[in-house]
Scaffold this motif. Structure first.
Motif, PDB file in Angstrom:
ATOM      1  N   LYS A 299      25.802  17.042 -37.597  1.00  0.00           N
ATOM      2  CA  LYS A 299      25.256  15.710 -37.354  1.00  0.00           C
ATOM      3  C   LYS A 299      24.777  15.587 -35.916  1.00  0.00           C
ATOM      4  CE  LYS A 299      26.340  13.866 -41.363  1.00  0.00           C
ATOM      5  NZ  LYS A 299      25.342  13.477 -42.333  1.00  0.00           N
ATOM      6  N   ILE A 300      23.717  14.849 -35.782  1.00  0.00           N
ATOM      7  CA  ILE A 300      23.240  14.513 -34.458  1.00  0.00           C
ATOM      8  C   ILE A 300      23.793  13.130 -34.179  1.00  0.00           C
ATOM      9  CG2 ILE A 300      21.216  14.369 -32.995  1.00  0.00           C
ATOM     10  CD1 ILE A 300      19.729  15.663 -35.485  1.00  0.00           C
ATOM     11  N   LYS A 301      24.493  13.007 -33.082  1.00  0.00           N
ATOM     12  CA  LYS A 301      25.155  11.740 -32.841  1.00  0.00           C
ATOM     13  C   LYS A 301      24.261  10.799 -32.052  1.00  0.00           C
ATOM     14  CE  LYS A 301      29.812  13.526 -33.203  1.00  0.00           C
ATOM     15  NZ  LYS A 301      31.025  13.899 -32.467  1.00  0.00           N
ATOM     16  N   LYS A 302      24.302   9.557 -32.468  1.00  0.00           N
ATOM     17  CA  LYS A 302      23.492   8.544 -31.807  1.00  0.00           C
ATOM     18  C   LYS A 302      24.381   7.824 -30.806  1.00  0.00           C
ATOM     19  CE  LYS A 302      20.641   4.473 -32.767  1.00  0.00           C
ATOM     20  NZ  LYS A 302      21.363   3.507 -31.928  1.00  0.00           N
ATOM     21  N   GLY A 303      23.908   7.802 -29.566  1.00  0.00           N
ATOM     22  CA  GLY A 303      24.663   7.127 -28.543  1.00  0.00           C
ATOM     23  C   GLY A 303      24.436   5.631 -28.607  1.00  0.00           C
ATOM     24  N   LYS A 304      25.386   4.897 -28.035  1.00  0.00           N
ATOM     25  CA  LYS A 304      25.229   3.450 -27.995  1.00  0.00           C
ATOM     26  C   LYS A 304      24.671   3.071 -26.631  1.00  0.00           C
ATOM     27  CE  LYS A 304      28.668   1.944 -31.328  1.00  0.00           C
ATOM     28  NZ  LYS A 304      29.913   1.193 -31.523  1.00  0.00           N
ATOM     29  N   VAL A 305      23.709   2.201 -26.662  1.00  0.00           N
ATOM     30  CA  VAL A 305      23.117   1.739 -25.409  1.00  0.00           C
ATOM     31  C   VAL A 305      23.258   0.225 -25.373  1.00  0.00           C
ATOM     32  CG1 VAL A 305      21.038   1.629 -24.032  1.00  0.00           C
ATOM     33  CG2 VAL A 305      21.485   3.639 -25.429  1.00  0.00           C
ATOM     34  N   ALA A 306      23.918  -0.235 -24.316  1.00  0.00           N
ATOM     35  CA  ALA A 306      24.110  -1.678 -24.198  1.00  0.00           C
ATOM     36  C   ALA A 306      22.784  -2.352 -23.890  1.00  0.00           C
ATOM     37  CB  ALA A 306      25.113  -1.976 -23.095  1.00  0.00           C
ATOM     38  N   LEU A 307      22.664  -3.546 -24.391  1.00  0.00           N
ATOM     39  CA  LEU A 307      21.449  -4.306 -24.090  1.00  0.00           C
ATOM     40  C   LEU A 307      21.372  -4.532 -22.580  1.00  0.00           C
ATOM     41  CD1 LEU A 307      21.673  -6.947 -26.934  1.00  0.00           C
ATOM     42  CD2 LEU A 307      19.802  -5.330 -26.615  1.00  0.00           C
ATOM     43  N   PRO A 308      20.176  -4.597 -22.043  1.00  0.00           N
ATOM     44  CA  PRO A 308      20.061  -4.823 -20.591  1.00  0.00           C
ATOM     45  C   PRO A 308      20.534  -6.239 -20.247  1.00  0.00           C
ATOM     46  CG  PRO A 308      17.918  -4.935 -21.637  1.00  0.00           C
ATOM     47  CD  PRO A 308      18.881  -4.494 -22.699  1.00  0.00           C
ATOM     48  N   LYS A 309      20.878  -6.373 -19.011  1.00  0.00           N
ATOM     49  CA  LYS A 309      21.297  -7.712 -18.598  1.00  0.00           C
ATOM     50  C   LYS A 309      20.106  -8.645 -18.674  1.00  0.00           C
ATOM     51  CE  LYS A 309      25.142  -6.408 -15.679  1.00  0.00           C
ATOM     52  NZ  LYS A 309      25.669  -6.327 -14.312  1.00  0.00           N
ATOM     53  N   PHE A 310      20.389  -9.825 -19.153  1.00  0.00           N
ATOM     54  CA  PHE A 310      19.294 -10.786 -19.237  1.00  0.00           C
ATOM     55  C   PHE A 310      19.809 -12.141 -18.776  1.00  0.00           C
ATOM     56  CE2 PHE A 310      21.454 -10.314 -23.249  1.00  0.00           C
ATOM     57  CZ  PHE A 310      21.821 -11.616 -23.573  1.00  0.00           C
ATOM     58  N   GLY A 311      18.917 -12.888 -18.106  1.00  0.00           N
ATOM     59  CA  GLY A 311      19.284 -14.200 -17.611  1.00  0.00           C
ATOM     60  C   GLY A 311      19.291 -15.197 -18.733  1.00  0.00           C
ATOM     61  N   PRO A 312      19.969 -16.322 -18.490  1.00  0.00           N
ATOM     62  CA  PRO A 312      19.905 -17.350 -19.523  1.00  0.00           C
ATOM     63  C   PRO A 312      18.460 -17.797 -19.682  1.00  0.00           C
ATOM     64  CG  PRO A 312      20.827 -18.247 -17.513  1.00  0.00           C
ATOM     65  CD  PRO A 312      20.664 -16.779 -17.293  1.00  0.00           C
ATOM     66  N   VAL A 313      18.140 -18.167 -20.825  1.00  0.00           N
ATOM     67  CA  VAL A 313      16.770 -18.598 -21.050  1.00  0.00           C
ATOM     68  C   VAL A 313      16.469 -19.817 -20.195  1.00  0.00           C
ATOM     69  CG1 VAL A 313      15.205 -19.482 -22.779  1.00  0.00           C
ATOM     70  CG2 VAL A 313      16.795 -17.680 -23.355  1.00  0.00           C
ATOM     71  N   VAL A 314      17.345 -20.759 -20.202  1.00  0.00           N
ATOM     72  CA  VAL A 314      17.150 -21.966 -19.387  1.00  0.00           C
ATOM     73  C   VAL A 314      18.509 -22.417 -18.862  1.00  0.00           C
ATOM     74  CG1 VAL A 314      15.113 -22.851 -20.542  1.00  0.00           C
ATOM     75  CG2 VAL A 314      17.366 -23.314 -21.479  1.00  0.00           C
ATOM     76  N   ASN A 315      18.496 -23.231 -17.919  1.00  0.00           N
ATOM     77  CA  ASN A 315      19.733 -23.818 -17.432  1.00  0.00           C
ATOM     78  C   ASN A 315      19.434 -25.280 -17.113  1.00  0.00           C
ATOM     79  OD1 ASN A 315      22.311 -24.142 -16.623  1.00  0.00           O
ATOM     80  ND2 ASN A 315      22.051 -23.080 -14.642  1.00  0.00           N
ATOM     81  N   SER A 316      19.002 -25.938 -18.126  1.00  0.00           N
ATOM     82  CA  SER A 316      18.482 -27.293 -17.902  1.00  0.00           C
ATOM     83  C   SER A 316      19.569 -28.355 -17.789  1.00  0.00           C
ATOM     84  CB  SER A 316      17.549 -27.651 -19.052  1.00  0.00           C
ATOM     85  OG  SER A 316      18.282 -27.658 -20.249  1.00  0.00           O
ATOM     86  N   SER A 317      20.740 -27.967 -18.156  1.00  0.00           N
ATOM     87  CA  SER A 317      21.773 -29.004 -18.179  1.00  0.00           C
ATOM     88  C   SER A 317      22.701 -28.903 -16.977  1.00  0.00           C
ATOM     89  CB  SER A 317      22.565 -28.888 -19.481  1.00  0.00           C
ATOM     90  OG  SER A 317      23.175 -27.630 -19.543  1.00  0.00           O
ATOM     91  N   ARG A 318      22.149 -28.585 -15.859  1.00  0.00           N
ATOM     92  CA  ARG A 318      23.001 -28.527 -14.671  1.00  0.00           C
ATOM     93  C   ARG A 318      23.528 -29.923 -14.356  1.00  0.00           C
ATOM     94  NH1 ARG A 318      19.215 -25.998 -10.294  1.00  0.00           N
ATOM     95  NH2 ARG A 318      17.787 -27.315 -11.451  1.00  0.00           N
ATOM     96  N   ASP A 319      24.803 -29.994 -14.359  1.00  0.00           N
ATOM     97  CA  ASP A 319      25.379 -31.304 -13.999  1.00  0.00           C
ATOM     98  C   ASP A 319      25.204 -31.542 -12.493  1.00  0.00           C
ATOM     99  OD1 ASP A 319      27.999 -30.835 -16.382  1.00  0.00           O
ATOM    100  OD2 ASP A 319      26.155 -32.037 -16.528  1.00  0.00           O
ATOM    101  N   ARG A 320      24.620 -32.601 -12.161  1.00  0.00           N
ATOM    102  CA  ARG A 320      24.344 -32.830 -10.740  1.00  0.00           C
ATOM    103  C   ARG A 320      24.954 -34.180 -10.344  1.00  0.00           C
ATOM    104  NH1 ARG A 320      18.434 -32.407  -7.951  1.00  0.00           N
ATOM    105  NH2 ARG A 320      19.167 -32.430  -5.800  1.00  0.00           N
ATOM    106  N   ASP A 321      25.941 -34.090  -9.534  1.00  0.00           N
ATOM    107  CA  ASP A 321      26.589 -35.323  -9.072  1.00  0.00           C
ATOM    108  C   ASP A 321      25.656 -36.019  -8.065  1.00  0.00           C
ATOM    109  OD1 ASP A 321      28.127 -37.322  -8.189  1.00  0.00           O
ATOM    110  OD2 ASP A 321      29.861 -36.073  -7.623  1.00  0.00           O
ATOM    111  N   LEU A 322      25.217 -37.140  -8.472  1.00  0.00           N
ATOM    112  CA  LEU A 322      24.241 -37.831  -7.609  1.00  0.00           C
ATOM    113  C   LEU A 322      24.810 -38.163  -6.236  1.00  0.00           C
ATOM    114  CD1 LEU A 322      22.456 -40.168 -10.128  1.00  0.00           C
ATOM    115  CD2 LEU A 322      21.613 -38.069  -9.093  1.00  0.00           C
ATOM    116  N   ARG A 323      26.126 -38.224  -6.266  1.00  0.00           N
ATOM    117  CA  ARG A 323      26.743 -38.532  -4.968  1.00  0.00           C
ATOM    118  C   ARG A 323      26.606 -37.363  -4.008  1.00  0.00           C
ATOM    119  NH1 ARG A 323      32.342 -40.548  -7.301  1.00  0.00           N
ATOM    120  NH2 ARG A 323      31.777 -38.830  -8.644  1.00  0.00           N
ATOM    121  N   GLN A 324      26.309 -36.262  -4.525  1.00  0.00           N
ATOM    122  CA  GLN A 324      26.103 -35.088  -3.674  1.00  0.00           C
ATOM    123  C   GLN A 324      24.685 -35.041  -3.107  1.00  0.00           C
ATOM    124  OE1 GLN A 324      28.626 -33.088  -2.834  1.00  0.00           O
ATOM    125  NE2 GLN A 324      29.851 -34.499  -4.060  1.00  0.00           N
TER     126      GLN A 324
END
Lengths: 264, 1047
Positions: free
Chosen positions: B43-68
């Motif tokens: 048998k020829i063995k197939k190696g496992k390759v991890a998916l590349p790192k990827f950023g979140p698609v969006v980060n639209s829900s950043r909680d922003r304390d207005l007091r800051q």
């Protein structure tokens, strides 16, 4: 491809033998080789030398090359015939005939065996078949039978033909030569062709001057058939010197008496 | 009859079957096939390759304390954007240097106080510049820490700035000491408060501010002090306290710090939750700034009102975002900042909504902006923001929809991109963003698919990849995407498509996925390779090379690509072996051999080398190239690892068999002599081999076929003498062939013995007893013949065995033992024999033997039976006529004898009766003889005619010789004799006639025999004139024919 040999039965009824005697065998081999002329010469030489062991060894080598070779098998049969093993000879001849159907020489030899066994009718059957195939040996053998039973006319043609062949070399030493010549003379004499018979006997008496049968027949011809006592006398003289069998001596005496009476 | 046997099938078994049977467990081919089946486990063995790192698609829900949310730092507001702080500091330093010299120079001057205040102002400025610089640096370091660009936590050390604050304090305190009544005391008091606050000495600072407010309430520095106090509390997040101080200033719109204080008051209001009030404050700042345009704007504590308005405008978005609604935003902003600036604020508000998680409002605003100007350079980003908004939405379909709209509307080939084609940077930027977003989304989906293994997730990811490659065909991540799409497809068992994308990923040798993708393409297509059953269907029994079907041709291509790039890769050996084995399966031996050879040569320690070794040998075996097979075997054994492996011993065996096969091959090509020699050589070289005797046997067979019979017999004899159980079959056959060959070669005596020996040894071969018997009979060894016929008769239970009885009877006749002969003939006749000729002849022979034994009755009975049997068996075809004719003739002889027995007496009265009696017998004899003639047998036609002549001659002689009657005188006697003559002469003439016919027919029909001679002799006696005596001496001529070989 693989078949080394196949053995098959072939009946012999056609040859007049009973089927229960034996059956011929044809050897089918992968590859047959032609028996070379020199091998054949060696084989004949061994046969003629009567060295059985040597002969059988050479037969074996030859049959290894071609187990159905009619010439080799026939020689082996002749050897058996010479050894008075006629039944074995018949086995071998029929084996040869199985692959060389109607071979006149082989048929002739079966006829010879039959005759030696006293089976005249069977011999005649073989000879006739052999003659139909062109066998001169069979014609000669048949002529021998005819002479024996007084059918001089029937034998004349075959003997004349045979004599014409041996006549040029009567000194070949072959016992058949003197037999052919003598019997031809007898056939002529029995058929009433005395002049021709006289020529033959005159001719062969010179070569076979010590052959009692030749001289006796010549004497009978000269005394009883053409009544030439002068010619007969020296023949009778030679005959008296050579013959020793009582029956022949009696006949000589009878012939001399006839000369005397003729003279008187 | 020599019994034959069908040796063809036997020999087939011997020559083919035996070899095959004996190899059933160990033929080269079978061995190799067995090994091959295990080879498929490579048998020829197939190696496992991890998916590349990827950023979140969006980060639209950043909680922003207005007091800051903070207003710009005060220090930053002192300097306009674009201010050259370094130059300013240099100028300040020069001023400090000059003034310091002046203060030293005029330290006793009454105007020294003025110099101190100017120098103190420069110290304050210097402190601000240093603080600004330090603060800016601190902010940058803090940002770096947040962004994890730095690990060390920054510290803000303002001591450098504070040293100048201290110097300023000293000068201001000197001024208060020396000039307590001076007009500039409020200024000194303000700056003393300011600098103490800068040094963190709040109490002292507050004291000076309080003193300023109390002692100089009308001073402009009162607002300054309020502002400073407001700032002090604002910085400490005491927005309520700060608002109080700012409000003290904002009450006076004409106050120098009005706008600034109002701005800070707005922030203080915002921080304390008074958002609407804050919004109003900002609106005032903006209006103040708008009014300040075209005027001297440096009126707000050194800070531009226009700039403050700008800051306020920015902050307006934040404050409105808290207090307003999206649908009112456009009208609000247009009112506050005008139509022109409102778009910017709306955009900012949209981003603010997006950043603060207000998806609906943000989405509405962005979509509104896109709709108003779809070809805008920012439009792509607006849609991107919408996409981002749904990035973490559970409603994935919404996200996918917006994403698709984005790609469709703003992708590389979109109308938007075409409209902005001149702005290459913009297009690149948008394209990059789309690519990154889409890629991140796809990888995220792929990750989900990997985790869940759910088909739905896999299809989601697959559709993403498909979209990606629809939009993007190039790019720096394209090979990565092809690779991971290949991975996904591999997981989804879409082998061909997976291989396609792996191949695209592996296209460039520079790709980081080149190696893995190349191998995985091989692995994917390997999955499509036909199984053993399918292979069998494809190849069938074909011997010639078969072209690969498409799926295998595809595999071949990627495998070759992989091997070309990675000839020493860790999977190169199994891939190479797999490729080689496919060539092998499809009879492409010329391709397979170099592959297997390379594996065995270069990687002899691998299991693939063992498999390859065997397949390589099998190829030579199939090609019947046994020379090649042997060479290959030797090459394999030259490798120590292979020689020591399990396959090594197998190869040893194969080599041995190949030698055997080589002989078989020569045999199949009809090179019998070569095959015989090869078999014999094998046998001699491998005397301990289980095939040794087989080889010897086959050598014998081939010597036989090569017509070297002597050698064949010698080898057969060796095999026949083997006592080994395994050799029993060939030993038996050898014994049989020895007999056959001896017979074939004319060695009849030896053959007879060999047939008998064989028959004695093997009970199933009764016919060999028969063969032996026939030959012994021919050799006149009658006892041996009888012995073998008897054994044949006992062992053979079929009807055909009766022939042995018949033959034994004949042998007893030859042995001149008539009684034994008679016994066997009788046994034969009593056994219901079916062979017609033998039956007739046996019956006849029984008659003859009985006659010899003088058993008259039996003789007559057997002659009669012979005639009857012959008649019965000749209903269809005449058979045995000569025996019947003779039998008939023999039976008639008694009439002739009776004729002769009737004597003519002397008594004349009785003579007539006697003559009449004889005549009656004669007539009957003549009639009976016609029966003989009917058999149409020449010899007995002659015999019958001769006997007729004999009977007539006897009648004539009897009459002539009858006693003369007494009492006759001479004349009477003469008359009597004449009468007799008249009566007898016709009999004599008849006799002559019969003899004459006998001789004529004898000659014409070849009816030679004793009766012919009798006829001739009698003719000579009766008519010597016509038939003279012919007692000639003849030679017997009995010439055997040599068929021309003897001259």
């Amino acid at each position: 491809m693989i078949i080394a040999l196949i053995l098959a039965f072939l009946g012999l009824q056609a040859f007049g033998e009973t089927s229960s005697t034996y059956q011929a065998v044809t050897y089918k081999v992968e590859k047959t080789e032609k028996i070379s002329t020199s091998d054949l010469k060696d084989l004949v030489k061994a046969y003629l030398s009567r060295e059985e062991r040597q002969f059988l060894q050479k037969v074996g080598l030859s049959l290894a090359k071609n187990p159905n070779d009619p010439q080799v098998l026939n020689l082996l049969a002749l050897h058996s015939m010479r050894e008075r093993q006629h039944d074995l000879a018949k086995i071998v001849l029929n084996r040869a005939l199985a692959s060389s159907e109607n071979n006149p020489g082989l048929l002739n030899n079966l006829g010879v065996i039959a005759l030696r066994e006293g089976r005249i009718q069977r011999a005649v059957t073989f000879f006739r078949r052999a003659i139909a195939g062109g066998s001169e040996s069979a014609r000669l053998n048949m002529a021998g039978l005819q002479i024996e039973f007084g059918d001089f006319q029937g034998a004349l043609g075959s003997l004349q033909q045979a004599y014409s062949k041996v006549r040029k070399n009567l000194n070949d030493g072959d016992p058949n030569t003197v037999a052919i010549a003598n019997n031809f003379g007898v056939a002529l004499m029995g058929s009433g062709s005395f002049k021709e018979a006289e020529k033959v006997f005159e001719e062969i008496a010179k070569v076979f001057g010590k052959e009692v049968k030749v001289l006796l027949n010549y004497a009978i011809l000269l005394v009883e058939k053409i009544r030439q006592p002068d010619k007969a006398r020296p023949v009778l003289n030679k005959l008296k010197f050579s013959a020793d069998q009582p029956k022949v001596l009696q006949r000589i005496e009878s012939l001399e008496k006839q000369i005397t009476s003729v003279k008187e | 009859m020599v019994k034959t046997f069908s040796s063809s099938s036997l020999l087939m078994v011997v020559l083919l079957g035996y070899a095959e049977l004996s190899f059933a467990k160990k033929t080269v081919g079978d061995l190799l096939k067995n090994i091959e089946s295990s080879a498929s486990t490579s048998k020829i063995k197939k190696g496992k390759v991890a998916l590349p790192k990827f950023g979140p698609v969006v980060n639209s829900s950043r909680d922003r304390d207005l007091r800051q949310v903070q207003p710009p730092r005060r220090s930053s507001l002192y300097y306009e954007e674009g201010t050259n702080e370094a130059e300013l500091e240099r100028v300040t330093d020069e001023g400090i240097s000059q003034l310091f010299k002046l203060t030293q120079q005029f330290k006793t001057s009454p105007r020294r106080g003025e110099l101190w205040l100017r120098l103190a102002e420069l110290y304050v400025e210097k402190a601000r510049l240093i603080e600004y610089r330090l603060q800016t640096k601190f902010d940058e370091e803090l940002a770096a820490l947040r962004e994890k660009k730095s690990k060390s936590k920054p510290k803000l050390n303002l001591s450098a700035a504070q040293s100048f604050n201290k110097k300023a304090i000293q000068l201001y305190e000197w001024f208060l000491r020396d000039y307590p009544k001076d007009d500039k005391v409020p200024q000194a008091l303000f700056f003393l408060g300011y600098n103490y606050f800068e040094l963190g000495e709040e109490t002292k600072g507050k004291g000076y501010y309080a003193r300023l407010t109390k002692e100089h309430p009308e001073s402009l520095f009162v607002d300054e002090s309020h502002f400073a106090l407001g700032e002090y509390y604002f910085d400490r997040s005491d927005f309520k306290a700060a608002l109080g101080h700012y409000s003290m200033i904002t009450q006076n719109p004409r106050a120098r710090l009005y706008s600034f204080a109002l701005y800070k008051a707005a922030w203080s209001q915002y921080k304390t939750g008074q958002v609407k009030a804050a919004l109003n404050s900002l609106e005032k700042v903006i209006r103040a700034g708008r009014l300040a345009k075209g005027q001297d704007d440096r009126s707000s504590g050194g800070v531009s009102r226009i700039r403050l308005a700008g800051e306020a405008t920015k902050d307006l978005v934040v404050f409105y975002g808290e207090a307003g609604s999206a649908d009112q935003a456009r009208s609000y902003f247009e009112r506050v900042v005008g139509v022109k600036n409102s778009t910017r604020l709306l955009e900012a508000l949209a981003y603010f909504y997006a950043d603060t998680g207000n998806r609906s409002s943000a989405s509405d605003l962005f979509r509104d902006m896109i709709d108003r100007d779809p070809r805008s350079t920012k439009a792509y980003d607006y849609q991107y923001q919408i996409v981002r908004l749904y990035g973490s939405s559970v409603e994935g379909s919404l996200f996918r929809k917006e994403l698709f709209l984005w790609i469709e509307g703003f992708g590389p080939n979109s109308p938007w991109a075409k409209a902005n084609a001149n702005d290459a940077d913009l297009i690149q930027k948008s394209t990059d963003l789309i690519e990154t977003t889409l890629r991140n989304y796809i990888l995220q989906q792929h990750q989900t698919a990997q985790n869940s293994r759910a088909e739905f997730s896999q299809k989601q990811a697959q559709s993403g990849y498909d979209l990606y490659f629809t939009v993007f065909s190039t790019g720096e991540r394209i090979e990565e995407m092809h690779f991971f799409y290949g991975e996904l497809l591999f997981d989804m068992a879409q082998w061909e498509k997976a291989a396609y994308h792996y191949s695209l990923s592996a296209k460039s040798p520079k790709s980081p996925y080149h190696k893995k993708a190349s191998l995985n393409a091989v692995l994917a297509l390997e999955k499509r390779l036909p199984d053993a059953k399918r292979l069998k269907q494809l190849v069938g029994d074909a011997q010639e090379p078969i072209r690969f079907p498409k799926e295998i041709a595809d595999f071949e291509k990627v495998a070759i690509d992989y091997l070309n790039f990675f000839p020493t890769g860790e999977s190169a050996i199994p891939v190479r072996y797999k490729l080689g084995s496919l060539y092998y399966y499809f009879n492409q031996y010329d391709r397979a051999l170099p592959v297997f050879k390379e594996i065995t040569e270069k990687h002899p320690g691998t299991k693939e080398a063992q498999y390859s070794a065997n397949l390589m040998l099998d190829i030579y075996n199939i090609k019947k190239d046994f020379e090649g097979l042997e060479q290959a075997g030797k090459q394999i054994l030259s490798k120590a690892e292979l020689a020591a492996s399990p396959v090594g011993s197998q190869v040893q065996g194969i080599l041995q068999r190949s030698s055997f096969k080589r002989a078989q091959e020569m045999e199949s090509k009809s090179d019998f002599a070569g095959a015989a020699a090869a078999y014999e050589s094998f046998s001699e070289s491998n005397p301990n081999s289980e095939l040794s005797q087989s080889a010897k046997f086959n050598a014998a067979v081939n010597f036989e076929r090569a017509n070297n019979i002597a050698k064949a017999i010698a080898l057969y004899m060796q095999v026949a003498s083997s006592k080994a159980k395994n050799d029993a079959g060939i030993a038996k056959n050898s014994a049989k062939f020895i007999a056959i060959l001896l017979e074939r070669t004319g060695q009849y005596k030896a053959a007879a013995s060999a047939f008998e020996s064989y028959a004695k040894e093997y009970s199933d071969s009764a016919e060999f007893f028969f063969n032996a018997a026939v030959i012994f009979d021919g050799l006149q060894d009658y006892n041996a013949a009888l012995r073998n016929y008897q054994k044949y008769f006992e062992l053979n239970k079929k009807q055909e065995r009766l022939i042995a009885i018949y033959q034994m009877a004949k042998i007893w006749e030859k042995k001149e033992n008539p009684r034994q002969a008679k016994r066997f003939y009788e046994q034969y006749m009593n056994s219901n024999p079916i062979d017609a000729e033998s039956v007739i002849e046996s019956s006849f022979r029984l008659a003859k033997i009985s006659e010899g034994l003088k058993q008259v009755k039996a003789t007559e009975e057997w002659y009669k039976k012979t005639i009857a049997i012959q008649k019965r068996l000749s209903s269809k075809k005449p058979i045995g006529a000569s025996f019947a004719a003779e039998a008939q003739f023999q039976l008639l002889l008694k009439f002739y004898e009776e004729l002769r027995r009737i004597k003519i007496p002397a008594n004349p009265q009785r003579q007539a009766a006697a003559v009449n009696q004889k005549l009656a017998v004669l007539e009957r004899l003549k009639n009976e003889l016609k029966k003989v003639i009917r058999f149409d047998d020449a010899q007995f036609i002659v015999a019958a005619l001769t006997l007729t002549g004999q009977a007539n001659q006897h009648m004539a002689a009897s009459l002539y010789n009858a006693p003369l009657p007494g009492g006759l005188d001479k004349e009477g006697l003469e008359t009597y004799k004449k009468g007799i003559e008249q009566v007898a002469l016709p009999f004599k003439d008849q006799a002559i006639q019969s003899y004459k016919e006998a001789v004529e027919k004898g000659y014409r029909l070849d009816g030679y025999g004793e009766w012919l001679n009798v006829a001739r002799t009698e003719l000579t006696e009766l008519d010597p004139q016509t038939y003279p005596k012919a007692d000639f001496s003849t030679f017997e001529i009995l010439v055997p024919d040599s068929l021309g070989v003897i001259k």
